[in-house]
Each structure stands twice: as C-alpha cells, then as structure tokens.
Enzyme design. Structure first.
Site, PDB file in Angstrom:
ATOM      1  N   ASP A 128       0.860  -1.185   0.000  1.00 50.57           N
ATOM      2  CA  ASP A 128       0.000   0.000   0.000  1.00 50.57           C
ATOM      3  C   ASP A 128       0.893   1.231   0.000  1.00 50.57           C
ATOM      4  OD1 ASP A 128      -2.436  -1.439   0.132  1.00 50.57           O
ATOM      5  OD2 ASP A 128      -2.274  -1.610   2.306  1.00 50.57           O
ATOM      6  N   ASP A 146      -7.009  -1.253  -4.575  1.00 52.43           N
ATOM      7  CA  ASP A 146      -8.057  -0.874  -3.626  1.00 52.43           C
ATOM      8  C   ASP A 146      -8.949   0.222  -4.217  1.00 52.43           C
ATOM      9  OD1 ASP A 146      -6.900  -2.604  -1.735  1.00 52.43           O
ATOM     10  OD2 ASP A 146      -5.691  -0.998  -0.859  1.00 52.43           O
TER      11      ASP A 146
END
Length: 179
Positions: A128, A146
């Site tokens: 991330d 995401d």
C-alpha cells in the site's frame, strides 16, 4: 459464411466483454507497476509529501484485508478471491450488452481483486502507498487495486440507483397506487 465473417459477427455480438477484461488488465498493470516502484525505490515507512497535510506516497505493507483486518489469514483471502473472480467472470460473460456501466464496474473489481491477489501470492503481503488525510483524519493507506475495487463498487451502487429510478419511472406511468 466464411470463418472471418463468423468471427467478426461473434466479436461484434458478444466481444464487447473483452473491453471489461482489458480494463481489468490495465488496472492490474498499473497497480503492479506502482507497487513495484514503491518497493524498489522507497524504504518501508518512508513517506513523500505530494500535497502537504493531504496526500502522501507512503511505503506500507498489509498482511490483512482493508484497514488491516484479518492479519495473516492468507488461505481465507485466497479462497474468497478465487470465488469472487470466478463469479465476476461468469457474470461478465452473461452480462447484457446494454449494461455497460455494470460491466465497467465488474472490470474494475476484477482488476482490483487480482492486483491484490498477486501481492498476496508472491509477496505474502499487499503493498500500500497512497496515504491521504481527510481534514485531520489519517485515512488507512491503500493502493491502485483498492481504488479500483472501491470505484467499481460505487459504480454498482450508481447502476442500481439508476435502474431503480428507471423502474419507478416506468411503474409511475403505468400503475396508480394510493399510498
């Protein structure tokens, strides 16, 4: 009819679904490329301000789901992702041509699901890096996959809303009920 003519007819008639798979592939490629850049050029925990107090590129790893839930439950993620991907593929194949927005949503969800699945399989964690602050709230760090998942789900809500509005408009013109 020649083979080329039959192939052309099949592509024109049902080939529109290729666009949804192409969208998924684009999401996967962008997702994996940006994750590679973060892993290659940033130290874990390093943060680069893009817009001070709003947007940062922050190298982070997640061994769970959204917001770090279910840390380390790889087999659960593998099974869920495989079932979801199969379901999306089946749904795309059966999707009526006029439901383009829904097809786009499914393409985004497919790409997002596979992007994070690739990380879980090969890295045993998800990379991330997009870190935002909404006012003073530090939103959980996320990635391109995401984002695609969230946009896809939002588009499904929009599609559902539009279909319901259309259905109500049609029923208002044909039915007169007293509430």
């Amino acid at each position: 009819m020649c083979v080329y003519g039959r192939m052309k007819k099949e592509f024109v008639g049902g080939g529109y679904v290729v666009i949804y798979y192409l969208l998924a592939l684009i999401v996967i490629l962008i997702d994996q490329w940006t994750k590679w850049l973060v892993v290659r050029y940033m130290d874990l925990g390093e943060s680069i301000p893009i817009i001070e107090n709003v947007l940062y590129i922050t190298s982070h790893r997640n061994r769970g789901a959204a917001w770090g839930m279910l840390q380390g439950q790889f087999w659960l993620f593998y099974i869920i992702t495989i079932v979801v991907v199969i379901g999306i593929i089946v749904y795309i194949q059966r999707l009526p041509r006029e439901q383009k927005l829904f097809g786009i949503a499914l393409g985004l969800i497919l790409g997002g699901a596979l992007g994070n699945f690739i990380d879980r399989v090969f890295r045993k964690e998800v990379v991330d890096f997009i870190h935002t602050y909404i006012f003073s709230y530090s939103f959980p760090i996320f990635n391109v996959a995401d984002s695609a998942l969230c946009i896809g789900v939002a588009l499904i809500f929009v599609q559902t809303f539009l279909e319901e509005k259309k259905r109500k408009g049609m029923s208002d013109g044909t039915n007169s009920t007293n509430d």
